[in-house]
Design a protein around this motif. Sequence first.
Motif, PDB file in Angstrom:
ATOM      1  N   SER A  32      -4.436  -3.823   3.474  1.00 37.27           N
ATOM      2  CA  SER A  32      -5.358  -3.660   2.883  1.00 37.27           C
ATOM      3  C   SER A  32      -3.659  -3.427   1.568  1.00 37.27           C
ATOM      4  CB  SER A  32      -6.571  -2.429   2.459  1.00 37.27           C
ATOM      5  OG  SER A  32      -5.568  -1.643   3.204  1.00 37.27           O
ATOM      6  N   ALA A  33      -4.000  -3.146   0.974  1.00 38.25           N
ATOM      7  CA  ALA A  33      -3.230  -2.628  -0.288  1.00 38.25           C
ATOM      8  C   ALA A  33      -2.420  -1.608   0.033  1.00 38.25           C
ATOM      9  CB  ALA A  33      -3.735  -2.552  -1.625  1.00 38.25           C
ATOM     10  N   ASP A  34      -3.175  -0.246   0.401  1.00 40.27           N
ATOM     11  CA  ASP A  34      -2.628   0.608   1.145  1.00 40.27           C
ATOM     12  C   ASP A  34      -1.420   0.595   2.441  1.00 40.27           C
ATOM     13  OD1 ASP A  34      -4.194   1.191   2.115  1.00 40.27           O
ATOM     14  OD2 ASP A  34      -5.954   3.483   1.668  1.00 40.27           O
ATOM     15  N   GLY A  35      -2.174  -0.235   2.602  1.00 43.92           N
ATOM     16  CA  GLY A  35      -1.966  -0.299   4.451  1.00 43.92           C
ATOM     17  C   GLY A  35      -2.831   0.317   5.382  1.00 43.92           C
ATOM     18  N   SER A  36      -4.326   0.929   4.626  1.00 43.96           N
ATOM     19  CA  SER A  36      -4.203   2.070   5.708  1.00 43.96           C
ATOM     20  C   SER A  36      -5.678   1.062   6.460  1.00 43.96           C
ATOM     21  CB  SER A  36      -5.336   2.851   5.459  1.00 43.96           C
ATOM     22  OG  SER A  36      -6.400   1.963   4.046  1.00 43.96           O
ATOM     23  N   ASP A  86      -6.268  -5.939  -7.247  1.00 49.03           N
ATOM     24  CA  ASP A  86      -6.260  -4.637  -7.394  1.00 49.03           C
ATOM     25  C   ASP A  86      -6.882  -4.389  -5.824  1.00 49.03           C
ATOM     26  OD1 ASP A  86      -9.533  -4.818  -7.051  1.00 49.03           O
ATOM     27  OD2 ASP A  86      -9.425  -3.350  -8.667  1.00 49.03           O
TER      28      ASP A  86
END
Length: 142
Positions: A32-36, A86
């Motif tokens: 995921s974009a936030d790395g979570s 996004d």
Amino acid sequence: NDPLADAAHALARWLAPSVEAKVYLSPSLVLSADGSRLYAIGTAATDPLTPAGGSTGVWVFDSTTLGVVDHWAPDADYVSLSFNHDGSVLLAAGMPGSDAAGTQSDQGPSVTIYDAATGAIRAVAGEVGTASGGWVTFPTTP
């Protein structure tokens, strides 16, 4: 059309069964974009040399603990994953000539669009090619 990707898919169909092609040639794991969260294509094959088996869907893992967070059932035999710009939706490409269980079919490739936060299916673009070709895969991102 990408001639290199087309050549790679032709080579994969000749050299490797569909399960191996998923592992070696298509992005089957995305972050995921936030790395979570880590999203992975699951396969029902019993071993890497078995071409049948189908997809078990999309598995969602916590990227820190690698614990399973969620599982989304497949509606096709998935071969590739990607996010939109996004990161709000996850796109899963289905293999042509195979249904979700990995059974030979006349189903063309498809793209299932999941809400990345909930796993709800937002849309399915079915039959975006023919069962005998027209693979849909997503580029690997750095």
